[in-house]
Design a protein around this motif. Structure first.
Motif, mmCIF file in Angstrom:
data_model
loop_
_atom_site.group_PDB
_atom_site.id
_atom_site.type_symbol
_atom_site.label_atom_id
_atom_site.label_comp_id
_atom_site.label_asym_id
_atom_site.label_seq_id
_atom_site.Cartn_x
_atom_site.Cartn_y
_atom_site.Cartn_z
ATOM 1 N N VAL A 188 35.119 33.956 59.632
ATOM 2 C CA VAL A 188 36.341 33.425 59.032
ATOM 3 C C VAL A 188 37.166 32.775 60.132
ATOM 4 C CG1 VAL A 188 36.324 35.197 57.237
ATOM 5 C CG2 VAL A 188 37.669 35.573 59.320
ATOM 6 N N ALA A 189 38.137 31.983 59.739
ATOM 7 C CA ALA A 189 38.959 31.290 60.735
ATOM 8 C C ALA A 189 39.882 32.258 61.459
ATOM 9 C CB ALA A 189 39.768 30.187 60.060
ATOM 10 N N GLU A 190 40.483 33.189 60.708
ATOM 11 C CA GLU A 190 41.449 34.110 61.301
ATOM 12 C C GLU A 190 41.701 35.258 60.335
ATOM 13 O OE1 GLU A 190 46.116 34.170 62.905
ATOM 14 O OE2 GLU A 190 45.222 32.321 62.111
ATOM 15 N N ILE A 191 41.976 36.438 60.894
ATOM 16 C CA ILE A 191 42.450 37.574 60.098
ATOM 17 C C ILE A 191 43.874 37.855 60.553
ATOM 18 C CG2 ILE A 191 42.150 40.010 59.535
ATOM 19 C CD1 ILE A 191 39.162 39.672 60.109
ATOM 20 N N LYS A 192 44.829 37.565 59.675
ATOM 21 C CA LYS A 192 46.235 37.809 59.997
ATOM 22 C C LYS A 192 46.628 39.187 59.471
ATOM 23 C CE LYS A 192 49.384 34.713 59.878
ATOM 24 N NZ LYS A 192 50.359 33.657 59.498
ATOM 25 N N THR A 193 47.241 40.012 60.329
ATOM 26 C CA THR A 193 47.634 41.362 59.933
ATOM 27 C C THR A 193 49.134 41.435 59.686
ATOM 28 O OG1 THR A 193 47.889 42.052 62.245
ATOM 29 C CG2 THR A 193 45.738 42.416 61.212
ATOM 30 N N TYR A 194 49.504 42.280 58.743
ATOM 31 C CA TYR A 194 50.903 42.450 58.348
ATOM 32 C C TYR A 194 51.221 43.941 58.282
ATOM 33 C CZ TYR A 194 50.477 37.584 56.799
ATOM 34 O OH TYR A 194 50.258 36.227 56.748
ATOM 35 N N ASP A 195 52.459 44.263 58.634
ATOM 36 C CA ASP A 195 52.914 45.649 58.475
ATOM 37 C C ASP A 195 53.114 46.001 57.007
ATOM 38 O OD1 ASP A 195 52.938 46.119 61.214
ATOM 39 O OD2 ASP A 195 55.001 45.406 61.430
ATOM 40 N N ASP A 196 53.354 44.995 56.195
ATOM 41 C CA ASP A 196 53.736 45.183 54.795
ATOM 42 C C ASP A 196 52.880 44.237 53.951
ATOM 43 O OD1 ASP A 196 55.012 44.854 52.300
ATOM 44 O OD2 ASP A 196 56.996 45.227 53.151
ATOM 45 N N ILE A 197 52.144 44.762 52.968
ATOM 46 C CA ILE A 197 51.260 43.918 52.160
ATOM 47 C C ILE A 197 52.050 42.912 51.338
ATOM 48 C CG2 ILE A 197 51.128 45.369 50.100
ATOM 49 C CD1 ILE A 197 48.249 43.421 51.794
ATOM 50 N N LEU A 198 53.289 43.232 50.985
ATOM 51 C CA LEU A 198 54.102 42.282 50.224
ATOM 52 C C LEU A 198 54.396 41.031 51.056
ATOM 53 C CD1 LEU A 198 56.600 44.742 48.496
ATOM 54 C CD2 LEU A 198 54.516 43.733 47.550
ATOM 55 N N MET A 199 54.545 41.200 52.365
ATOM 56 C CA MET A 199 54.751 40.039 53.251
ATOM 57 C C MET A 199 53.497 39.170 53.279
ATOM 58 S SD MET A 199 56.616 42.077 56.384
ATOM 59 C CE MET A 199 56.441 40.682 57.483
ATOM 60 N N ALA A 200 52.325 39.814 53.227
ATOM 61 C CA ALA A 200 51.068 39.044 53.205
ATOM 62 C C ALA A 200 50.990 38.192 51.947
ATOM 63 C CB ALA A 200 49.879 40.004 53.279
ATOM 64 N N PHE A 201 51.396 38.760 50.817
ATOM 65 C CA PHE A 201 51.360 37.988 49.559
ATOM 66 C C PHE A 201 52.390 36.870 49.565
ATOM 67 C CE2 PHE A 201 48.654 41.314 47.830
ATOM 68 C CZ PHE A 201 47.851 40.604 46.952
ATOM 69 N N GLU A 202 53.503 37.060 50.239
ATOM 70 C CA GLU A 202 54.477 35.970 50.363
ATOM 71 C C GLU A 202 53.879 34.818 51.159
ATOM 72 O OE1 GLU A 202 57.487 35.521 48.922
ATOM 73 O OE2 GLU A 202 56.901 37.317 47.783
ATOM 74 N N ASP A 203 53.123 35.157 52.206
ATOM 75 C CA ASP A 203 52.465 34.102 52.981
ATOM 76 C C ASP A 203 51.359 33.416 52.180
ATOM 77 O OD1 ASP A 203 54.054 34.236 55.175
ATOM 78 O OD2 ASP A 203 52.514 34.967 56.568
ATOM 79 N N LEU A 204 50.706 34.167 51.301
ATOM 80 C CA LEU A 204 49.689 33.558 50.437
ATOM 81 C C LEU A 204 50.346 32.525 49.525
ATOM 82 C CD1 LEU A 204 46.815 33.378 49.246
ATOM 83 C CD2 LEU A 204 47.433 35.281 47.724
ATOM 84 N N LYS A 205 51.455 32.877 48.922
ATOM 85 C CA LYS A 205 52.149 31.943 48.025
ATOM 86 C C LYS A 205 52.652 30.721 48.785
ATOM 87 C CE LYS A 205 54.869 35.154 46.194
ATOM 88 N NZ LYS A 205 55.918 35.763 45.319
ATOM 89 N N ALA A 206 53.007 30.931 50.045
ATOM 90 C CA ALA A 206 53.522 29.826 50.857
ATOM 91 C C ALA A 206 52.411 29.003 51.491
ATOM 92 C CB ALA A 206 54.436 30.371 51.945
ATOM 93 N N GLY A 207 51.150 29.424 51.312
ATOM 94 C CA GLY A 207 50.033 28.661 51.846
ATOM 95 C C GLY A 207 49.721 28.934 53.308
ATOM 96 N N ARG A 208 50.299 30.002 53.866
ATOM 97 C CA ARG A 208 50.037 30.309 55.278
ATOM 98 C C ARG A 208 48.759 31.119 55.476
ATOM 99 N NH1 ARG A 208 55.837 30.053 55.302
ATOM 100 N NH2 ARG A 208 56.025 32.156 54.431
#
Length: 281
Positions: A188-208
């Motif tokens: 994969v290109a990158e695995i981005k880690t988050y302290d909070d899964i809700l923040m990960a979903f916010e980045d998904l919606k934002a296309g990050r």
């Protein structure tokens, strides 16, 4: 001569009488010792049995949780809510205790448990051999698999489409482990880690990020409230959640397992499950 004789006899008689009088007056009667009679011990009204645990004070079960993982644990209007929260309260009640929820970041939750910052961790924790080496787990209380969540208009449709994509995961979770396995399989290109899964979903919606790898119960719950997101595939991992204990509290572990069993048998567990996940168990 008769006079003196009478006088002597009178004196002797008086002495005898006086001696007897002093004897009767001066010597108290010997007390009579009675055998003690059996008396009943005072009895107290029966009280509710209270289980004692070495690490619990003030009749409070302290529960560590990372309250950003709906529908298992979350904060709404300043209150802790979720399946795990209801489960924790019911378990505490079954132990004759009150539950106190302590919100704790995921990356520090297990060290805090071992240091007895709280009594148990109830926070959608997957039972793994690695975790089981340093901590103890209850009997499993919920099944889970991993999932791939992405935007509805994404070109990602299956796991095979994750090649060269950016994946979002919560740090220290089995979702991160699954993402690393995918990376090992196809890259994969990158695995981005988050302290909070809700923040990960916010980045998904934002296309990050291009996709989220995460436990399916939580991902399904989040997607339900975000129509622009979808789950495209379940990744079968046969994971099970357990309540986590410090290794030196075996009496608490045994008691909690007993309460879990009773909750399953009397229908209490099903009531909590249906409240948060519906009746399709």
């Amino acid at each position: 001569m008769n006079f003196f004789k009478k006088l002597i006899l009178t004196v002797i008689a008086f002495s005898i009488v006086a001696s007897l009088s002093l004897t009767l007056i001066g010597c108290p009667p010997t007390p009579v010792t009675e055998e003690p009679t059996a008396t009943e011990e005072p009895t107290e009204a029966p009280t509710e049995e209270k289980i004692e645990f070495t690490t619990i004070t003030e009749r409070v079960l302290t529960v560590g949780t990372d309250a950003a993982y709906p529908p298992l644990e979350n904060v709404e209007a300043g209150e802790f809510v979720g399946f795990d929260i209801d489960l924790a309260k019911e378990i505490a009640n079954g132990l004759g205790l009150e539950a106190e929820i302590i919100n704790t970041a995921w990356d520090g939750i297990f060290p805090a448990l071992i240091a007895h910052k709280f009594d148990v961790v109830i926070s959608a924790v997957t039972i793994t051999p690695e975790r089981d080496e340093g901590m103890d787990f209850s009997d499993p209380y919920l099944d889970s698999d991993q999932s791939i969540a992405t935007k509805e208009d994404s070109e990602i449709k299956t796991k095979a489409d994750l090649k060269d994509k950016i994946l979002g995961v919560q740090i220290g979770t089995t979702g991160e482990l699954t993402a690393k396995e995918i990376d090992g399989e196809m890259g994969v290109a990158e695995i981005k880690t988050y302290d909070d899964i809700l923040m990960a979903f916010e980045d998904l919606k934002a296309g990050r990020v291009d996709a989220i790898i995460n436990d399916i119960p939580t991902s399904a719950y989040i997607v339900k409230d975000n129509p622009e997101l979808v789950i495209v595939e379940k990744i079968i991992t046969n994971e099970k959640y357990g309540i986590v204990f410090a290794p030196d509290t075996p009496e608490l572990l045994k008691a909690v397992n007993k309460v879990l069993k009773e909750m399953t048998e009397d229908g209490t567990y099903d009531q909590i499950y249906n409240k948060w996940f519906g009746e399709n168990k």
